[in-house]
Design an enzyme around this catalytic site. Structure first.
Site, PDB file in Angstrom:
ATOM      1  N   SER A 128       0.757  -1.336  -0.131  1.00  0.00           N
ATOM      2  CA  SER A 128       0.026  -0.137  -0.153  1.00  0.00           C
ATOM      3  C   SER A 128       0.897   1.341  -0.069  1.00  0.00           C
ATOM      4  O   SER A 128       1.819   1.263  -0.915  1.00  0.00           O
ATOM      5  CB  SER A 128      -0.975  -0.171   1.176  1.00  0.00           C
TER       6      SER A 128
ATOM      7  N   HIS B   5      -8.475  -4.347  -1.321  1.00  0.00           N
ATOM      8  CA  HIS B   5      -6.918  -3.868  -1.046  1.00  0.00           C
ATOM      9  C   HIS B   5      -6.640  -4.414   0.455  1.00  0.00           C
ATOM     10  O   HIS B   5      -5.372  -5.032   0.347  1.00  0.00           O
ATOM     11  CB  HIS B   5      -7.141  -2.226  -0.712  1.00  0.00           C
TER      12      HIS B   5
ATOM     13  N   ASP C 194      -9.059  -4.490  -6.230  1.00  0.00           N
ATOM     14  CA  ASP C 194      -8.554  -3.417  -5.330  1.00  0.00           C
ATOM     15  C   ASP C 194      -9.393  -1.909  -5.414  1.00  0.00           C
ATOM     16  O   ASP C 194      -9.507  -1.473  -6.607  1.00  0.00           O
ATOM     17  CB  ASP C 194      -7.002  -3.090  -5.722  1.00  0.00           C
TER      18      ASP C 194
END
Length: 410
Positions: free
Chosen positions: A194, A378, A346
């Site tokens: 991330s 995600h 995502d």
């Protein structure tokens, strides 16, 4: 107001460096007087953490944690500095091997930095995000590897300013290697997911130009943001519920380009200006829950320029892209092995942008394994893909080579 915004980072770095938090080691974060005479990655201050918060249980594998302050640079080339936390194993392997973990800081205040969260624990409101996946550190310590967590956002807290994160991350790894008396041959593996993956991706991109002395034997990034403007198009308007996080991204990105930001500033609606300042000024508030209460529009709608075409913002976006067809700076194709993984659904990092980046890298000879987890969001992908990614990286550090698998599915 804008002068206050721009003066904040150097002011804090010299006088109140951690967002006014009264920490015993405040002076550790002060600006060094001799920074212009230092080399990139050169250490000018160090300390040992005497205690770690109770949540950290490294068992018999951790000898100590040392933090080093080192020189790095800003996107515009000016001097800067940051902090790296170095985890020393109790039983180090015969050959020095380094593992760098770029955690997801995802904030724009200095008291949200990983080094500070490691020191003060839950006195930092970014404590849990920063420390959410330190099982990787435990795993590597057990193997006798030295581990690093760089403050990759630097003292300007430049979240989402990829080039800034890349420079600070590379110099943090370089500083740790130098502290440990490593050489240009010392094997290094790096990992990020991330926000940490974005930093990792820019570390990878800038490596050949800025830090070819670092011997990367394997790099991993998951849920990677590869293009700033494409990301805002994907999440800003259709996902207005993320407006606090999106504003943090705009604030950090623009902070990495102060000359361009100064041009954009007058076109930003006052409510957004005020909240950008609040993001910087509110003491020890990393979660930003009260940001933009009552504002239900997209952030880009509150910036009254054509963002992809207005010269100042266009300059930023074309310098903050890893897509070769959009970036005005050549995108590198490093030859060391890489592994990327992504969720098929995502909602934060657009899959098609990552697929475009991967295709461009493959077409220019990259040694890159790419895995997509169909249907996963995600956060789900962060946990589903972690073990396989770490197994791959461990194999790289063990053997120095794994053949690429150009896979787009599990």
């Amino acid at each position: 107001m804008l002068a206050l915004f721009f003066s904040l980072a150097p002011l804090l770095s010299q006088a109140l460096p951690l967002g006014y938090t009264a920490a015993p080691a405040e002076s550790f974060y002060f600006w060094p007087e001799n920074i212009s005479s230092l080399q990139a990655g050169e250490i000018f201050r160090k300390r040992e953490l005497l205690t770690l918060p109770d949540i950290f249980d490294f068992g018999p594998n951790l000898e100590k944690v040392v933090q080093v302050a080192y020189k790095t640079r800003l996107t515009d080339g000016n001097d800067s500095f940051s902090i790296a936390s170095i985890f020393i194993p109790k039983n180090p392997s015969p050959e020095l091997k380094l593992y760098s973990y770029q955690t997801f800081e995802d904030a724009v205040q200095l008291d949200c930095a990983p080094s500070y969260a490691l020191e003060v624990g839950n006195k930092s409101s970014n404590y849990l995000p920063v420390t959410s996946n330190l099982s990787a550190i435990s795993r590597e310590l057990e193997k006798g590897r030295h581990c690093i967590i760089p403050d990759h956002e630097g003292y300007i807290s430049g979240f989402f300013a990829g080039r800034q994160e890349g420079y600070a991350g590379l110099d943090g790894i370089r500083a740790a290697r130098n502290y440990l008396n490593g050489t240009n041959e010392t094997p290094i593996g790096i990992f990020g997911y991330s926000g940490g993956a974005q930093a990792t991706a820019w570390i990878v991109d800038l490596h050949d130009e800025y830090a070819p002395d670092l011997n990367f034997v394997g790099t991993v990034s998951g849920g990677t943001l590869v293009d700033a403007w494409g990301t805002f198009q994907y999440i800003d308007y259709p996902k207005v519920y993320l407006k606090g996080s999106i504003l943090i991204m705009y604030t950090g990105l623009f902070s990495g380009y102060p000359a361009q930001f100064e041009v954009i500033w007058p076109y930003i609606e006052p409510v957004i200006q005020e909240n950008m300042l609040l993001l910087r000024l509110a003491p020890n508030d990393c979660n930003q829950s009260p940001i933009l209460q009552g504002y239900n529009n997209s952030i880009m709608a509150g910036i009254h320029v054509d963002l992809p075409e207005f010269p100042a913002s266009k300059y930023i976006f074309q310098h903050e892209s890893l897509l070769a067809n959009y970036s005005v700076v050549p995108v590198s194709t490093p030859k060391f092995p890489r592994y990327m993984y992504h969720g098929g659904s995502d909602e934060l990092a657009k899959l098609s942008l990552v697929e475009q980046y991967v295709d461009q890298q493959w077409n220019t000879g990259a040694n890159l394994t790419f895995v997509v987890y169909p249907g996963l969001l995600h956060d789900e992908t962060a946990y589903r893909g972690f073990d396989a990614a770490m197994d791959w990286l461990d194999a790289q550090l063990d053997s120095g080579y794994l053949p690429p698998v150009n896979s787009t599915h599990t």
